[in-house]
Design a protein around this motif. Structure first.
Motif, PDB file in Angstrom:
ATOM      1  N   ARG A 183     -20.112 -14.086 -26.638  1.00 33.46           N
ATOM      2  CA  ARG A 183     -21.057 -13.885 -25.544  1.00 33.46           C
ATOM      3  C   ARG A 183     -20.494 -14.448 -24.246  1.00 33.46           C
ATOM      4  O   ARG A 183     -19.865 -15.500 -24.246  1.00 33.46           O
ATOM      5  CB  ARG A 183     -22.392 -14.584 -25.824  1.00 33.46           C
ATOM      6  CG  ARG A 183     -23.224 -13.982 -26.940  1.00 33.46           C
ATOM      7  CD  ARG A 183     -24.621 -14.606 -26.903  1.00 33.46           C
ATOM      8  NE  ARG A 183     -25.441 -14.127 -28.001  1.00 33.46           N
ATOM      9  CZ  ARG A 183     -25.980 -14.899 -28.923  1.00 33.46           C
ATOM     10  NH1 ARG A 183     -25.777 -16.198 -28.885  1.00 33.46           N
ATOM     11  NH2 ARG A 183     -26.732 -14.387 -29.880  1.00 33.46           N
TER      12      ARG A 183
ATOM     13  N   SER B  27     -22.519 -13.258 -13.013  1.00 36.16           N
ATOM     14  CA  SER B  27     -22.824 -13.551 -14.419  1.00 36.16           C
ATOM     15  C   SER B  27     -21.620 -13.301 -15.317  1.00 36.16           C
ATOM     16  O   SER B  27     -21.391 -14.042 -16.277  1.00 36.16           O
ATOM     17  CB  SER B  27     -24.002 -12.695 -14.889  1.00 36.16           C
ATOM     18  OG  SER B  27     -25.161 -12.997 -14.148  1.00 36.16           O
TER      19      SER B  27
ATOM     20  N   GLY C 121     -25.019 -19.532 -24.915  1.00 34.19           N
ATOM     21  CA  GLY C 121     -26.289 -18.969 -25.353  1.00 34.19           C
ATOM     22  C   GLY C 121     -26.499 -17.582 -24.787  1.00 34.19           C
ATOM     23  O   GLY C 121     -25.732 -17.084 -23.955  1.00 34.19           O
ATOM     24  N   ARG C 122     -27.555 -16.934 -25.213  1.00 31.24           N
ATOM     25  CA  ARG C 122     -27.843 -15.562 -24.816  1.00 31.24           C
ATOM     26  C   ARG C 122     -28.177 -15.487 -23.332  1.00 31.24           C
ATOM     27  O   ARG C 122     -29.028 -16.230 -22.838  1.00 31.24           O
ATOM     28  CB  ARG C 122     -28.996 -15.010 -25.649  1.00 31.24           C
ATOM     29  CG  ARG C 122     -29.243 -13.535 -25.443  1.00 31.24           C
ATOM     30  CD  ARG C 122     -30.363 -13.062 -26.360  1.00 31.24           C
ATOM     31  NE  ARG C 122     -30.635 -11.648 -26.167  1.00 31.24           N
ATOM     32  CZ  ARG C 122     -30.005 -10.672 -26.806  1.00 31.24           C
ATOM     33  NH1 ARG C 122     -29.083 -10.978 -27.680  1.00 31.24           N
ATOM     34  NH2 ARG C 122     -30.303  -9.416 -26.574  1.00 31.24           N
ATOM     35  N   LEU C 123     -27.526 -14.579 -22.628  1.00 30.52           N
ATOM     36  CA  LEU C 123     -27.752 -14.405 -21.198  1.00 30.52           C
ATOM     37  C   LEU C 123     -29.155 -13.852 -20.956  1.00 30.52           C
ATOM     38  O   LEU C 123     -29.603 -12.929 -21.624  1.00 30.52           O
ATOM     39  CB  LEU C 123     -26.706 -13.447 -20.627  1.00 30.52           C
ATOM     40  CG  LEU C 123     -26.595 -13.339 -19.115  1.00 30.52           C
ATOM     41  CD1 LEU C 123     -26.165 -14.667 -18.508  1.00 30.52           C
ATOM     42  CD2 LEU C 123     -25.596 -12.243 -18.753  1.00 30.52           C
ATOM     43  N   PHE C 124     -29.871 -14.464 -20.014  1.00 37.94           N
ATOM     44  CA  PHE C 124     -31.229 -14.045 -19.633  1.00 37.94           C
ATOM     45  C   PHE C 124     -32.217 -14.107 -20.798  1.00 37.94           C
ATOM     46  O   PHE C 124     -33.157 -13.309 -20.877  1.00 37.94           O
ATOM     47  CB  PHE C 124     -31.233 -12.634 -19.039  1.00 37.94           C
ATOM     48  CG  PHE C 124     -30.277 -12.450 -17.894  1.00 37.94           C
ATOM     49  CD1 PHE C 124     -30.265 -13.348 -16.838  1.00 37.94           C
ATOM     50  CD2 PHE C 124     -29.387 -11.391 -17.871  1.00 37.94           C
ATOM     51  CE1 PHE C 124     -29.380 -13.189 -15.785  1.00 37.94           C
ATOM     52  CE2 PHE C 124     -28.501 -11.223 -16.828  1.00 37.94           C
ATOM     53  CZ  PHE C 124     -28.501 -12.134 -15.776  1.00 37.94           C
ATOM     54  N   ALA C 125     -32.002 -15.035 -21.724  1.00 38.18           N
ATOM     55  CA  ALA C 125     -32.915 -15.154 -22.867  1.00 38.18           C
ATOM     56  C   ALA C 125     -34.330 -15.482 -22.418  1.00 38.18           C
ATOM     57  O   ALA C 125     -35.308 -15.097 -23.067  1.00 38.18           O
ATOM     58  CB  ALA C 125     -32.405 -16.226 -23.828  1.00 38.18           C
ATOM     59  N   ALA C 126     -34.454 -16.179 -21.303  1.00 37.02           N
ATOM     60  CA  ALA C 126     -35.774 -16.547 -20.792  1.00 37.02           C
ATOM     61  C   ALA C 126     -36.238 -15.594 -19.691  1.00 37.02           C
ATOM     62  O   ALA C 126     -37.174 -15.899 -18.957  1.00 37.02           O
ATOM     63  CB  ALA C 126     -35.740 -17.980 -20.259  1.00 37.02           C
ATOM     64  N   GLY C 127     -35.585 -14.429 -19.562  1.00 33.45           N
ATOM     65  CA  GLY C 127     -35.963 -13.493 -18.511  1.00 33.45           C
ATOM     66  C   GLY C 127     -35.303 -13.839 -17.194  1.00 33.45           C
ATOM     67  O   GLY C 127     -34.366 -14.632 -17.128  1.00 33.45           O
TER      68      GLY C 127
ATOM     69  N   GLU D  62     -19.904 -20.947 -26.533  1.00 31.81           N
ATOM     70  CA  GLU D  62     -20.784 -20.050 -25.794  1.00 31.81           C
ATOM     71  C   GLU D  62     -21.983 -20.807 -25.245  1.00 31.81           C
ATOM     72  O   GLU D  62     -22.450 -21.785 -25.830  1.00 31.81           O
ATOM     73  CB  GLU D  62     -21.265 -18.921 -26.710  1.00 31.81           C
ATOM     74  CG  GLU D  62     -20.149 -18.047 -27.234  1.00 31.81           C
ATOM     75  CD  GLU D  62     -20.672 -16.999 -28.210  1.00 31.81           C
ATOM     76  OE1 GLU D  62     -21.884 -16.998 -28.474  1.00 31.81           O
ATOM     77  OE2 GLU D  62     -19.856 -16.194 -28.700  1.00 31.81           O
TER      78      GLU D  62
END
Length: 416
Positions: free
Chosen positions: A61, A40, A73-79, A71
């Motif tokens: 990020r 990651s 997007g947020r890492l693991f935003a969807a779990g 970027e």
């Protein structure tokens, strides 16, 4: 700097970086090496950042692989987890005992860990005064029964020795501490205390699968040391005393630094050289002092341009004079000191207003006296009610355990 160190060590080719940006470029390149999306952490896009780009770099990020222009997007935003199907992997491992068990020579276990308001080695959090208000100095925390067995008193000195090293720390006693263990925070380094870093006492054993060091179970022994004197040193610069037999710890204040000093050896008969080294006053500084050897008290201050440059307060243990409040002392660095105020300066109160109360909630700056008063005056009955009234405990939550203790203590006192 790194290149110079490498050349002195004979490893110039391995320490060839000339600037921080060069170190960062290699770090970024290594994150992408043989990665192909399998790890990651990948900031390969930053591996070609030049000096100007590094100086202007803003937080970003990751992952940010080579070729990326923005970027992802947020890492693991969807779990999920970083596995092919997004599911966690549980790896069963056999039980392994301690790498080294306590014995007659080293009967205790050293447990290291973090405190609520500090991060890693304090390179950033250690510069913020309010984050040092809750715990301004490192301490070795003992259980009451272990402290009684060792003859250790709160605020005294404790020598810790493991098969790997030794250090001296202040003593704290906590009924919640497990018998047979000593807890020491991991954050303080040589830049902040004479006793850091504590990992010099920790063994090199690691878990064979994860590589995690055994940071919480190093056998050691403890010995309470006599305290001969105590002191406070207020200074505009981040001074680092090099006095044998003296424990010190440094915490930032608004306009400088406050050092707590504890001596395990008696003060020298000729005290002037020690005072000069600690004050480290610039040439031409004005100097005032009061000495009362009969009461075991010495107080010194230096001024430059009418402003306090440094103050030193020394008190022989058991003396009658006592030391000023560190919180009140910090205010002495603010503003000019009038001629008429100089006697008060050596009393530690020339410019100090009401002494600051100890912070409990670092997020919102709520102190212990404010919380106790609110609990009693407003008849608060829960942590949630404290949060609604004062904001304390409603952000990061690190102070919630102490809020519970304050509630319990206040209610017990009220009932009594």
């Amino acid at each position: 700097m790194l290149a110079q160190v490498g050349r002195r060590m004979g490893w110039a080719g391995h320490f060839a970086w000339e600037t921080p940006a060069a170190v960062f470029r290699e770090h970024a390149a290594l994150s992408a090496f043989e990665n192909d999306g399998t790890r990651s952490f990948d900031i390969g896009a930053m591996a070609t950042l030049d000096e100007a780009g590094y100086d202007a770099m803003q937080p970003f990020r990751w992952p940010l692989p080579a070729g990326a222009t923005q970027e992802g997007g947020r890492l693991f935003a969807a779990g999920g987890f970083p596995t092919p199907d997004g599911r966690a992997r549980c790896v069963p491992t056999p039980f392994r005992g301690l790498a080294a068990a306590p014995d007659a020579a080293f009967p205790l276990l050293l447990n290291t860990g973090r405190l609520r308001d500090q991060w890693h080695t304090m390179t950033r959090t250690g510069q913020v005064p309010r984050l040092s208000e809750h715990a301004p100095a490192p301490a070795a925390t003992l259980s009451p029964s272990d402290a009684a067995r060792l003859g250790a008193e709160p605020g005294g000195l404790l020598r810790l020795t493991s098969p790997h090293g030794a250090t001296v720390l202040r003593i704290a006693i906590d009924p919640g501490q497990r018998d047979g263990e000593v807890f020491v925070p991991m954050h303080w380094t040589d830049a902040f205390t004479s006793s850091g870093p504590i990992d010099r006492l920790v063994g090199a054993a690691v878990d064979p699968l994860s590589g995690q060091p055994e940071l919480k179970a190093t056998p050691l022994r403890a010995e309470a040391l006599p305290v001969r004197w105590r002191g406070l040193l207020l200074h505009r610069t981040a001074t680092r005393p090099e006095e044998p037999g003296m424990h010190w710890s440094r915490a930032p204040v608004a306009a400088g630094h406050l050092l707590e000093l504890i001596g395990a050896e008696p003060l020298p008969a000729e005290i002037a050289p020690l005072v000069d080294r600690l004050l480290a006053a610039p040439a031409g500084a004005e100097r005032i002092h009061i000495a009362d050897p009969a009461r075991g008290s010495w107080r010194f201050a230096t001024l430059v341009g009418g402003q306090v440059e440094s103050c030193l307060f020394l008190q022989r243990e058991g003396g009658r004079a006592g030391l000023p409040s560190g919180a009140a002392l910090a205010a002495l660095l603010d503003g000019l000191v009038a001629e008429a105020a100089r006697p008060g300066l050596l009393a530690g109160r020339a410019l100090a207003a009401k002494p600051a109360e100890r912070n409990v909630c670092a997020c919102f700056g709520v102190g212990v006296a404010t919380i106790r008063a609110a609990i009693l005056d407003r008849r608060l009955a829960s942590v949630a009610e404290i949060g609604a009234a004062l904001g304390a405990g409603t952000n990061c939550g690190s102070c919630v355990p102490e809020l519970r203790e304050l509630l319990r203590d206040a209610h017990e006192a009220a009932a009594a």
